[in-house]
Scaffold this active site. Structure first.
Site, PDB file in Angstrom:
ATOM      1  N   GLU A 500      10.341 -10.724 -41.654  1.00 28.06           N
ATOM      2  CA  GLU A 500      11.138  -9.716 -42.343  1.00 28.06           C
ATOM      3  C   GLU A 500      12.410 -10.391 -42.846  1.00 28.06           C
ATOM      4  OE1 GLU A 500      11.703  -4.960 -42.063  1.00 28.06           O
ATOM      5  OE2 GLU A 500      10.670  -6.013 -40.503  1.00 28.06           O
ATOM      6  N   GLU A 799      16.526  -4.138 -31.212  1.00 27.88           N
ATOM      7  CA  GLU A 799      16.161  -3.148 -32.231  1.00 27.88           C
ATOM      8  C   GLU A 799      16.037  -1.760 -31.602  1.00 27.88           C
ATOM      9  OE1 GLU A 799      12.477  -4.048 -34.206  1.00 27.88           O
ATOM     10  OE2 GLU A 799      13.018  -2.823 -35.929  1.00 27.88           O
TER      11      GLU A 799
HETATM   12  C1  BGC Z   1      13.956  -3.098 -40.364  1.00 30.58           C
HETATM   13  C2  BGC Z   1      15.135  -2.181 -40.210  1.00 30.58           C
HETATM   14  C3  BGC Z   1      15.251  -1.453 -41.520  1.00 30.58           C
HETATM   15  C4  BGC Z   1      14.020  -0.581 -41.547  1.00 30.58           C
HETATM   16  C5  BGC Z   1      13.924   0.446 -42.599  1.00 30.58           C
HETATM   17  C6  BGC Z   1      12.752  -2.221 -40.445  1.00 30.58           C
HETATM   18  O1  BGC Z   1      11.588  -2.903 -40.458  1.00 30.58           O
HETATM   19  O2  BGC Z   1      13.881  -4.035 -39.364  1.00 30.58           O
HETATM   20  O3  BGC Z   1      16.195  -2.628 -39.568  1.00 30.58           O
HETATM   21  O4  BGC Z   1      16.434  -0.800 -41.779  1.00 30.58           O
HETATM   22  O5  BGC Z   1      12.858  -1.360 -41.528  1.00 30.58           O
HETATM   23  O6  BGC Z   1      13.765   1.562 -41.907  1.00 30.58           O
END
Ligand code: BGC
Length: 948
Positions: A500, A799
């Site tokens: 990501e 997270e």
């Molecule tokens: C990310 C988040 C991001 C979100 C959107 C995720 O996969 O890690 O931090 O804001 O996607 O909802």
């Protein structure tokens, strides 16, 4: 931490040494010390120190000279402002003789105090201009397509191109500068010396619109006679893998901007006789492959030391069997500018905490700290021995590495030994988010120092310091600082480990005020705000992450459904406002204004004539309504109610920013809009005085994030946002504060907030008289809380609050379980703003409140020491108490006014620097308040004792 303590100590020592005058220190141009700049009117700043109390600047004089000799003689031949009556010490725009490419200028400043006494000149500083015109660039884009050499398999990973050229230098060189950029990443060598200590240059931008270059002084590496120039390129963000494209099954998974990396560089020599020579990338450069067999940001690096071409970057190397490079045309509409931020560098080295041999012969190395970066290997072994390094944030109960949460990021480095004697190696074109390294291929137990962890981050000055007598809070602060380091890496990313690593906009906007208290993020966000503006969608919406690679069909290239979302897209306004507010930076507002106005116009299309965003206003995006209060616990707050509040918030911030840059008409329009939205929200979204939504509108919630949980308005998140955004007038505010308190209490003094609700939660509690609850939430070790993470072993912000539980393990699917996600670190804003108590009252911290909140009985916290090095100087606020005595120590920089909030019923037990406060000559004013008094103070060091 140490560094900021040293700063504070130094500023005090400088202060003692300098006598009574006001002395300018820490001179900067465009936020940097003695920088290269390509801004024709850079902004200058300084800080002031003095031994005296209550010092202000009444005037300044800046001189800018064309030579070091002239500045020594105090001659400002390019600019001499004369005496300017002004108290400004920052963002002073250079208005002297226009500067040309490559010009180096020197500057100084002196200031007058309030008694019209002029101080001494500061030390001379300088800046040097970059290449201002396109035709300053002689270099061509060159490249070498190695895609056909990529091995077949899951990943397409071509080797890194090695490029070289030799040039004879026949005269003595006075100076030499390297101007360099690339599409993809580069390393550059002059006569075998690696230039600079930067990683991943020139950073991630929308390469179709903009690419940055950097400048290095390479004088010491150039020699008379033969000189060799060499470069290694890598795909990086330009042509490598990005995000979760592979995971979600997008057809294109890499090469979003181009197929292979390109280089453009020129070394400009000035000889002793004044003549010049430019050595540029052009069709004469030769290319080949070398030891780097694979290099990708997400997948890792493979280095085969047996394939090193010894001496390839030194003179005399035989490159007769190397190929010629290809040259490429410039893209006319792609801006080429100086890198505005500070580059990524190694900011800390970590040594091994433990090495554990597994039954299968693999070794697990533990660095004891979750971080982003790479390793440095030191090893002795046999030729062709192969070491494979895999990286992870956690271990399974059996001691093996957790890699499931990396998803499709291979995050694997391989090193093939040369095998003669001790060899050292470190990857250059990749990074990982990790604490543990699994090593395969070792023949025997390695030395304790065979690996060193190199923490990489954009190198931003540490400006915050926070220490308490509560170990949990100290650990939470450390976790925040480490997670910021790991994710402020060229762009503010969500996480550094899985596939990501994107500049997610909500994460960035909820966290930015917290980040400000830790590092000087002015230039880092100057860059990212440009990324945001470059990524604005044609309809005016800011994206959900930036940079946003766009496919030929105009849609998001990594995942087509990534468009915009309430709470995310507003980053374009909020981050600009926060940088303006922290650094008194009006230029960022001026430059972003057209984009921000376009975004406000976009929001208008989602609202009714009063500015109300109703239920269902974002049904067309995916997920419906946007991401909402992401990762909240229990019933969801309606994403439309949040969108409506955010619209109000943006209108207010636009009013403030437009007022600051004297766009009066725009400001008035936004003020009017904010008040209309406010009325409409209170009218539409309330029932019996409580926030409410028409839940019917969402039906079974299908298509919405956790829509099956149902939607509500009467939630912690809704009240926290309404209070934080100043949506409510006094009566409503009191009620909202009560509801918020009740909702926290009804939930066993626990939070239910997600990304959008947690950031304002503690500040909102404090603003409505529930500081006790804020302290409870902050010091809790029960689920869900940051303390729960600490209790379960966290060295970084996770997270999810329960990403890992000691006796249960991983309770969530690995797909979304990052252990380095700064969004919930947004509590730092409360720790500095309320616990330490530093709150700006005007942009740039020239006037501020110091209003520390003392915890209620039952909270184990008796001592807090915090400091923030603002653009105006270092502000320190510390407090402790024992028995009946409470002590506040604070330090206020010159040219600054502080309102210290004193909570005590009577002044006859309050002493300032040893004297009864009512008799103190340092106090400018005391105003009685309901809780006690507000004491107005100027610069100096104070100790205030309250005997209760
Ligand atoms: C990310 C988040 C991001 C979100 C959107 C995720 O996969 O890690 O931090 O804001 O996607 O909802």
């Amino acid at each position: 931490m140490k560094r900021s303590l040293i700063c504070i100590f130094l500023s005090f020592t400088v202060l003692l040494a300098l006598g009574a005058d006001l002395s300018p220190v820490n001179l900067r141009a465009e936020y940097k010390h003695n920088p290269y700049l390509d801004d024709s009117s850079p902004r200058l700043s300084w800080e002031l120190v003095s031994r005296k109390y209550n010092q202000y600047q009444s005037a300044y004089q800046i001189i800018v000279a064309s030579s070091a000799e002239k500045i020594t003689k105090n001659v400002g031949d390019l600019w001499d402002t004369g005496k300017v009556n002004s108290s400004e010490t920052n963002q002073i725009v250079y208005q002297g003789t226009p500067l040309s490419s490559r010009q180096k200028v020197w500057w100084k400043v002196r200031v007058w105090n309030t008694n019209e006494k002029v101080g001494r000149w500061s030390e001379a500083n300088f800046w040097e201009m970059g290449l201002l015109q396109r035709n300053d660039w002689e270099a061509q884009w060159i490249g070498y397509d190695l895609n056909k050499l990529a091995k077949r398999g899951k990943y397409h990973l071509p080797p890194a191109p090695y490029l070289r050229k030799e040039v004879k230098v026949s005269k003595k060189v006075r100076s030499a500068n390297l101007y360099i950029t690339s599409l993809g990443l580069h390393e550059f060598y002059v006569n075998g010396h690696k230039i600079g200590s930067d990683y991943f240059m020139p950073g991630w931008t929308d390469y179709n619109k903009r690419v940055y270059y950097t400048i290095y002084d390479v004088t010491t590496y150039i020699q008379e006679g033969d000189n060799a120039f060499g470069a290694i390129l890598s795909d990086g963000w330009y042509s490598g893998y990005l995000g979760y494209a592979l995971l979600v099954g997008t057809e294109q998974v890499r090469g979003f901007y181009g197929d292979f990396p390109l280089l453009k560089a020129q070394v400009e020599l000035t000889y002793n006789d004044g003549t010049r020579q430019v050595i540029s990338t052009d069709a004469d450069w030769k290319a080949s492959i070398g030891a780097i067999q694979e290099a990708d940001l997400l997948q890792g690096e493979t280095y085969d030391a047996t394939k090193e071409k010894a001496g390839w970057n030194k003179p005399g190397f035989n490159d007769s069997n190397w190929d010629r490079v290809q040259t490429f045309r410039d893209k006319a509409d792609r801006a080429l500018q100086l890198y505005p931020s500070n580059p990524v560098q190694v900011i800390k080295e970590l040594s091994i905490k433990s090495i554990n041999r597994l039954e299968n012969g693999k070794y697990i190395v533990d660095f004891g700290q979750n971080f982003a970066g790479i390793i440095r290997l030191k090893i002795k072994g046999k030729a062709n021995d192969t070491l494979v390094f895999r990286y992870g944030e956690m271990l399974h109960p059996d001691g093996t590495l957790v890699t499931e949460n990396l998803r499709t990021a291979r995050a694997t480095d391989t090193y093939v030994l040369r095998g003669d004697q001790e060899e050292m190696w470190s990857p250059r074109f990749t990074f990982h988010g990790f604490q543990f390294v699994e090593v395969t291929g070792l023949r025997e137990q390695p030395e304790d120092d065979f690996l060193v962890g190199l923490a990489l981050s954009s190198n931003l000055e540490t400006v915050g310091h926070l220490e308490t007598d509560n170990r949990l809070l100290n650990q939470i602060y450390s976790n925040i600082v480490w997670t910021q380091r790991a994710n402020y890496l060229d762009v503010p990313t969500d996480c550094p480990q899985r596939d990501e690593r994107l500049g997610w906009t909500a994460d960035a906007q909820v966290y930015i005020r917290s980040a400000i208290f830790n590092n000087d993020i002015s230039v880092f966000h100057k860059k990212w705000i440009q990324d945001l503006n470059d990524s604005q969608w044609p309809n005016g919406a800011y994206p959900v992450y930036a940079p946003m690679p766009v496919a030929a069909n105009g849609k998001a290239a990594i995942r087509e459904s990534d468009t915009f979302s309430p709470g995310w897209s507003e980053a374009g306004i909020i981050c600009t406002y926060e940088i303006f507010n922290a650094y008194n930076d009006k230029r960022i507002v001026q430059e972003s204004l057209p984009y921000m106005v376009k975004f406000m116009d976009f929001l208008k299309t989602r609202a009714d004539h009063r500015g109300l965003i109703r239920e269902g206003s974002f049904e067309d995006i995916s997920p419906k309504g946007g991401f909402g209060d992401w990762l909240s616990v229990g019933k969801k707050t309606s994403p439309d109610l949040l969108a409506a509040m955010y619209y109000f918030h943006c209108a207010r911030l636009m009013d403030k920013m437009c007022t600051a840059i004297q766009e009066e008409t725009l400001a008035a329009n936004y003020r009017q809009l904010a008040s209309s939205i406010k009325e409409a929200i209170l009218d539409h979204y309330r029932q019996n005085g409580m926030f409410a939504v028409n839940a019917d509108h969402y039906g079974d919630g299908k298509g919405y994030v956790e829509g099956q949980n149902g939607f509500a308005g009467h939630t912690q998140t809704a009240y926290a946002n309404a209070i934080y955004m100043q949506l409510l007038d006094e009566e409503d505010l009191t009620a909202a504060g009560r509801f918020l308190r009740e909702l926290v209490e009804a939930n066993n003094d626990q939070l239910t907030t997600g990304f959008l609700g947690f950031k304002p939660l503690l500040p909102a509690l404090s603003a409505t008289g529930s500081s006790d609850k804020a302290y409870k939430l902050l010091t809790s070790t029960d689920y869900p809380s940051l303390g729960y993470e600490v209790a379960n072993g966290a060295t970084s912000i996770w997270e999810r609050w329960d990403s890992y539980i000691k006796d249960k393990g991983f309770v969530h699917n690995a797909e979304m379980n990052s252990f380095s996600h700064y969004a919930f670190g947004a509590v730092n804003e409360w720790m500095f703003g309320n616990m330490v108590g530093i709150q700006p009252l005007e942009p740039g911290f020239r006037t501020l409140n110091i209003k520390p909140e003392i915890p209620p009985a039952g909270i184990d916290l008796k001592k807090v020491d915090g400091a923030y090095h603002s653009i105006n100087g270092t502000i320190r606020s510390a407090w402790d108490y024992s028995g009946n005595t409470r002590r506040h120590s604070f330090e206020i920089p010159v040219n600054t006014t502080v309102y210290f909030h004193l909570e005590t019923p009577s002044f006859d037990r309050v002493y300032l620097n040893g004297k009864l406060i009512t008799k103190s000559k340092w106090v400018q004013d005391i105003q009685q308040t309901e809780q006690g008094a507000t004491v107005k103070l100027g610069s100096g060091r104070y100790e205030l004792i309250i005997k209760e």
